[in-house]
Scaffold this motif. Structure first.
Motif, short mmCIF file in Angstrom:
data_model
loop_
_atom_site.label_atom_id
_atom_site.label_comp_id
_atom_site.label_asym_id
_atom_site.label_seq_id
_atom_site.Cartn_x
_atom_site.Cartn_y
_atom_site.Cartn_z
N UNK A 50 0.97 -1.06 -0.09
CA UNK A 50 0.10 -0.21 0.01
C UNK A 50 0.89 1.18 -0.05
N UNK A 51 0.68 2.12 -0.83
CA UNK A 51 1.41 3.42 -0.89
C UNK A 51 0.76 4.58 -0.06
N UNK A 52 1.30 5.38 0.40
CA UNK A 52 1.07 6.31 1.43
C UNK A 52 -0.16 7.10 0.74
N UNK A 53 -1.07 7.37 1.33
CA UNK A 53 -2.06 8.47 0.88
C UNK A 53 -1.59 9.90 0.63
N UNK A 54 -2.24 10.35 -0.44
CA UNK A 54 -1.48 12.04 -0.59
C UNK A 54 -2.66 12.88 0.47
N UNK A 55 -1.97 13.81 1.10
CA UNK A 55 -2.68 14.84 1.73
C UNK A 55 -3.75 15.76 0.92
N UNK A 56 -3.53 15.82 -0.09
CA UNK A 56 -4.37 16.48 -1.23
C UNK A 56 -4.34 16.11 -2.70
N UNK A 57 -5.28 16.10 -3.02
CA UNK A 57 -5.29 15.42 -4.63
C UNK A 57 -6.41 16.54 -5.24
N UNK A 58 -6.22 17.15 -6.50
CA UNK A 58 -7.14 17.66 -7.24
C UNK A 58 -8.20 17.33 -7.75
N UNK A 59 -9.58 17.74 -7.22
CA UNK A 59 -10.88 16.92 -7.70
C UNK A 59 -10.84 17.10 -9.38
N UNK A 60 -11.62 16.26 -9.92
CA UNK A 60 -11.71 16.33 -11.33
C UNK A 60 -10.35 16.02 -11.94
#
Length: 498
Positions: free
Chosen positions: A1-11
């Protein structure tokens, strides 16, 4: 499992593919995010994988009951969570749409060790979250939440074989049967049932009818747009609406439930809104006669009457003031063998012969009906007026960012403790002590008090004040506490005030 990103742009392509989780969503005793701004569906799946990994790490039998509240996006959230749990090798028992206490009940009913309830509780639409627990009737506290946070955010979730899915029929019906038991009212009761179009709409009216109570409907049609108000019986908007319904219908009282049904609010026959801590004292007085010598736990936001009420003292009742929060309170009730716990927000934790120790607004409704049946000559307003009078504020929440609120609170606690040591006054009264078990509860020489703590669920501080003397003194206490709060420039406006 890779680390989740704290933010990713919607759409974006990445938003549909990569896990995104804002770290502040891991709170003291559950998880809550704004969706999809602060967590996406792959992030929810990563949460499920992490929760399943935590179960294995703690040696929990890999079986979990999972439910969801009634919001238009909750099923999608639950499906994403269950996918992660199954990836972790967990056998998922899907109980369908549910109240949080129905999910807690399912742990006992299905004899499974773990629960995960997808709910934003009383938060408005746009929020989601998960209440979870491994040791019934307890839910995750700070230690478990910190451990889960690290597993998920560090990408340490482990996929394993053995995951499975089963939809379980009939849990709602079993839950209602358990609540009703063989009880039937012997006096006539007419009750406003206020559910704010939330999940409790699918439970409370039927429950009352089965108890033999005449129901006055109040926003009982399921509607996840919440067209009238957000179902939260601590908010004055809902309480005022309940009061109007009582006055218009001539009901004996009103009971209102929050979005996931673990809290209950009360308005009496005169339309008077009784804050939940005072309802707790009314219930404690009744239970004290049946169970003398019992211990009751109250949260630090609650009235001082649990300790000072002569009727409770007469029956040798012991009061234990503890940290606010459903997980803290459940744990404390179990640890010290208390008969019940009462929280100003409307969470009640009934244990011993009257409950299993988890917070259930429906169980409280049943017990209030039983209380009224045991006191056939008393109205709810009679019971309220029989209490020693105090003047208390509602729960008031000034804005303070999640990333800043705990450091801000530490500074405020230090300032209030310093005022005590300097011999300063609050509301014109000498400070007797400052209890710092959960924020600062400043207790004055006549038993009046003011509290400031950090909200565990939202970007806010929490302020409550009470005086046994007068409304003027209560307002003076609030003014002085607020003056200290205003020394912190990052604290914003209140959600409601006096």
């Amino acid at each position: 499992m890779t680390k989740p990103a704290p933010s990713v742009s919607v759409n974006t392509w990445e938003f549909l593919r990569d896990a995104m989780i804002t770290p502040t969503g891991f709170r003291e005793y559950d998880a809550r995010w704004q969706y999809p701004e602060a967590i996406n569906l792959p992030g929810i799946t990563a949460l499920g994988l992490g929760l399943g990994t935590q179960m294995h790490a703690r040696g929990i039998d890999p079986v979990i009951a999972v439910g969801n509240d009634y919001r238009d996006y909750s099923l999608s959230i639950k499906n994403a969570l269950m996918l992660g749990l199954m990836q972790a090798g967990i056998a998922v028992k899907d109980i369908g749409p549910a109240l949080s206490p129905m999910a807690y009940f399912s742990q006992f009913h299905l004899d499974v060790p773990a629960v995960a309830m997808v709910t934003a509780s009383h938060n408005p639409n746009g929020w989601t979250g998960v209440k979870m627990g491994f040791e019934r009737p307890l839910t995750h506290g700070p230690d478990e939440m910190n451990e889960l946070r690290e597993i998920v955010l560090e990408g340490r979730g482990q996929q394993r074989p053995g995951g499975s899915y089963e939809f379980i029929e009939g849990v709602r019906e079993a839950y209602l049967d358990d609540l009703v038991g063989d009880f039937k009212m012997t006096r006539k009761l007419k009750v406003v049932c206020a559910t704010g179009n939330g999940t409790a709409s699918a439970f409370a009216p039927e429950l009352f009818e089965r108890l033999g109570v005449e129901v006055v409907p109040s926003h009982n049609a399921l509607d996840y747009t919440f067209p009238h108000y957000n179902p939260n019986p601590e908010a004055m908007e809902m309480l005022h609406d309940m009061s109007d319904s009582v006055k218009a219908s001539g009901a004996d009282f009103a009971l209102g439930f929050d979005g996931d049904g673990d809290r209950c609010g009360v308005v009496d026959d005169e339309g008077e809104e009784i804050f939940a801590d005072k309802v707790g004292v009314i219930m404690a007085r009744d239970l004290a006669k049946i169970y003398p010598g019992s211990t009751f736990v109250a949260d630090v936001k609650s009235t001082g009457l649990f300790a000072s009420d002569p009727e409770l003292q007469k029956h040798n009742i012991k009061a234990d003031y503890w940290k606010t929060g459903h997980s803290h309170m459940k744990r404390r009730v179990k640890e010290i063998g208390a008969l019940a716990g009462f929280e100003k927000s409307g969470h009640y934790f009934l244990a011993g012969d009257i409950g299993r120790g988890y917070d259930c607004g429906m169980r409280v409704a049943v017990e209030i009906c039983k209380l009224m049946d045991r006191n056939p000559d008393m109205s709810m307003s009679d019971l309220r007026k029989a209490l020693p009078q105090t003047w208390a504020t509602p729960t008031m929440s000034p804005y303070c960012a999640d990333e800043e609120k705990y450091d801000t609170l530490d500074r405020l606690v230090a300032k209030l403790v310093a005022k005590h040591h300097a011999g300063d006054t609050i509301g014109g009264r000498t400070i007797k002590e400052v209890v710092t078990v959960n924020g600062a509860r400043v207790i004055l020489d006549n038993g009046a008090w003011g509290l400031v703590r950090a909200s565990s669920n939202t970007p806010n501080l929490v302020v409550v004040c009470e005086s046994p003397e007068s409304e003027d003194e209560m307002r003076a206490i609030f003014a002085d506490i607020d003056a200290v709060i205003r020394t912190e420039t990052n604290v914003g406006d209140y959600d409601q005030t006096i």
